[in-house]
Design an enzyme around this catalytic site. Structure first.
Site, PDB file in Angstrom:
ATOM      1  N   ASP A  11      -4.112   8.007 -26.206  1.00  0.00           N
ATOM      2  CA  ASP A  11      -4.318   7.074 -25.194  1.00  0.00           C
ATOM      3  C   ASP A  11      -3.722   7.757 -23.909  1.00  0.00           C
ATOM      4  O   ASP A  11      -2.749   8.443 -23.608  1.00  0.00           O
ATOM      5  CB  ASP A  11      -3.535   5.657 -25.362  1.00  0.00           C
ATOM      6  N   HIS A  28     -10.465  12.757 -19.778  1.00  0.00           N
ATOM      7  CA  HIS A  28     -11.011  12.985 -21.046  1.00  0.00           C
ATOM      8  C   HIS A  28     -10.924  14.590 -21.305  1.00  0.00           C
ATOM      9  O   HIS A  28     -10.652  14.958 -22.497  1.00  0.00           O
ATOM     10  CB  HIS A  28     -12.149  12.437 -21.166  1.00  0.00           C
ATOM     11  N   SER A  57     -14.234   0.913 -31.602  1.00  0.00           N
ATOM     12  CA  SER A  57     -15.418  -0.094 -31.653  1.00  0.00           C
ATOM     13  C   SER A  57     -15.451  -0.986 -30.312  1.00  0.00           C
ATOM     14  O   SER A  57     -16.563  -1.300 -29.853  1.00  0.00           O
ATOM     15  CB  SER A  57     -15.247  -1.291 -32.677  1.00  0.00           C
ATOM     16  N   LEU A 122      -6.249  22.086 -43.454  1.00  0.00           N
ATOM     17  CA  LEU A 122      -6.165  20.812 -42.749  1.00  0.00           C
ATOM     18  C   LEU A 122      -7.285  19.876 -42.971  1.00  0.00           C
ATOM     19  O   LEU A 122      -8.383  20.179 -42.618  1.00  0.00           O
ATOM     20  CB  LEU A 122      -5.870  21.006 -41.165  1.00  0.00           C
TER      21      LEU A 122
HETATM   22  C1  IPE Z   1      -7.148   2.989 -28.238  1.00  0.00           C
HETATM   23  O1  IPE Z   1      -7.178   3.151 -26.657  1.00  0.00           O
HETATM   24  C2  IPE Z   1      -8.483   3.829 -28.707  1.00  0.00           C
HETATM   25  C3  IPE Z   1      -8.457   5.070 -28.537  1.00  0.00           C
HETATM   26  C4  IPE Z   1      -7.473   5.916 -28.038  1.00  0.00           C
HETATM   27  C5  IPE Z   1      -9.830   5.791 -28.768  1.00  0.00           C
HETATM   28  P1  IPE Z   1      -7.681   2.216 -25.798  1.00  0.00           P
HETATM   29  O2  IPE Z   1      -7.519   2.308 -24.375  1.00  0.00           O
HETATM   30  O3  IPE Z   1      -9.085   1.847 -26.073  1.00  0.00           O
HETATM   31  O4  IPE Z   1      -6.843   0.635 -26.313  1.00  0.00           O
HETATM   32  P2  IPE Z   1      -6.360  -0.448 -25.255  1.00  0.00           P
HETATM   33  O5  IPE Z   1      -7.643  -1.141 -24.770  1.00  0.00           O
HETATM   34  O6  IPE Z   1      -5.304  -0.114 -24.285  1.00  0.00           O
HETATM   35  O7  IPE Z   1      -5.914  -1.684 -26.297  1.00  0.00           O
HETATM   36  C1  IPE Z   2      -8.015   7.310 -24.422  1.00  0.00           C
HETATM   37  O1  IPE Z   2      -7.637   7.334 -22.923  1.00  0.00           O
HETATM   38  C2  IPE Z   2      -9.403   7.786 -24.572  1.00  0.00           C
HETATM   39  C3  IPE Z   2     -10.212   6.657 -24.990  1.00  0.00           C
HETATM   40  C4  IPE Z   2      -9.780   5.502 -25.339  1.00  0.00           C
HETATM   41  C5  IPE Z   2     -11.566   7.125 -25.352  1.00  0.00           C
HETATM   42  P1  IPE Z   2      -8.084   6.076 -22.033  1.00  0.00           P
HETATM   43  O2  IPE Z   2      -9.282   6.173 -21.537  1.00  0.00           O
HETATM   44  O3  IPE Z   2      -8.006   4.793 -22.847  1.00  0.00           O
HETATM   45  O4  IPE Z   2      -7.191   6.306 -20.876  1.00  0.00           O
HETATM   46  P2  IPE Z   2      -6.271   4.912 -20.101  1.00  0.00           P
HETATM   47  O5  IPE Z   2      -5.594   4.474 -21.240  1.00  0.00           O
HETATM   48  O6  IPE Z   2      -7.295   4.078 -19.390  1.00  0.00           O
HETATM   49  O7  IPE Z   2      -5.234   5.535 -19.361  1.00  0.00           O
HETATM   50 MG    MG Z   3      -6.315   3.519 -23.154  1.00  0.00          MG
END
Ligand code: IPE
Ligand code: IPE
Ligand code: MG
Length: 234
Positions: A11, A28, A57, A122
């Site tokens: 995240d 990303h 999801s 792995l």
């Molecule tokens: C969790 O991150 C999902 C992934 C890392 C793929 P999110 O950014 O979607 O989670 P929330 O919305 O902060 O809970």
């Molecule tokens: C995690 O990074 C990647 C996915 C959830 C796809 P985020 O896109 O959630 O990044 P933040 O949490 O908004 O910084």
């Molecule tokens: Mg996030």
């Protein structure tokens, strides 16, 4: 001792980019680069399973442009890494719903899963369009069908029956779940499977999660006293 199965909620890509005045997609992209090196490091540590939460999801509720960008990145990753996985003896498995993914992506996933299926290095599991609740819902549907066809009493349902019908069937439960970006939540990740997982919440955003931080987290896991409800001998 290192964990046998590490799972990571990657995240903070968006915030990493925002802090640098860059568009979210740059975060990303940096996240994918980090992912590659973490996969390599995990392999070198001799860890057997690595599960990466790539798209939840609920991530479908993001703006269309971001979803498109993420899917394009994923497609590129699958194409570019295909050879590497085979060379590095990595076995790939993707968990999550497939019916909402583009056909071209499904094809790449299926090819990679088949081509890497005899690898014994792995086990890399990518959670894509994955949700813990959806995992449990689809397990219930499978179990209902199996029990109805075989005229079995639902009272006979065992924990093993449930595990066998989850998307992670055959994969051991995660020993350690790491979440980056300083959030303290599970965001619908491996709900059933994480019942006895150890957690590590790291402040840095995913693109800044380097091998040194990873190693520290892995070492800290080694100091945990996992009791599983029992009493350990003193
Ligand atoms: C969790 O991150 C999902 C992934 C890392 C793929 P999110 O950014 O979607 O989670 P929330 O919305 O902060 O809970
Ligand atoms: C995690 O990074 C990647 C996915 C959830 C796809 P985020 O896109 O959630 O990044 P933040 O949490 O908004 O910084
Ligand atoms: Mg996030």
């Amino acid at each position: 001792m290192y964990p046998d199965h590490v799972a990571i909620i990657m995240d903070g890509n968006g915030r990493w980019a925002k802090n640098k005045g860059l568009p979210r997609i740059s975060g990303h992209k940096a996240g994918v680069e980090r992912l590659k090196s973490i996969v390599e490091f995990t392999t070198n540590c001799g860890i057997s399973y690595l599960t990466l939460y790539a798209f939840s999801s609920e991530n479908w509720n993001r703006p269309k442009k971001e979803i498109n960008d993420l899917m394009n990145l994923l497609s590129l990753f699958l194409t570019n890494e295909a050879k590497n996985f085979l060379k590095e003896n990595i076995r790939l498995r993707v968990i999550g719903r497939r019916d909402r993914l583009k056909k071209s992506i499904i094809k790449k996933i299926e090819e990679l899963e088949i081509n890497s299926s005899t690898n014994d290095g792995l086990n890399l599991i990518i959670a894509l369009d994955y949700g813990g609740r959806e995992d449990i819902r689809s397990a219930i549907i499978n179990i209902y069908k199996e029990f109805s066809i075989n005229n079995m009493s639902i009272e006979k349902l065992s924990l093993k029956d449930i595990e066998k019908n989850l998307m992670t069937s055959g994969i051991p439960n995660p020993d350690l779940i790491i979440r980056t970006s300083g959030e303290y939540r599970i965001s619908n990740f491996l709900l059933w499977q994480s019942a006895y997982s150890e957690y590590e919440f790291v402040k840095c955003n995913w693109p800044d999660f380097d091998n040194d931080i990873y190693l520290k987290v892995l070492k800290s896991f080694g100091t945990r006293d996992r009791r599983f409800g029992k009493l350990n001998e003193l």
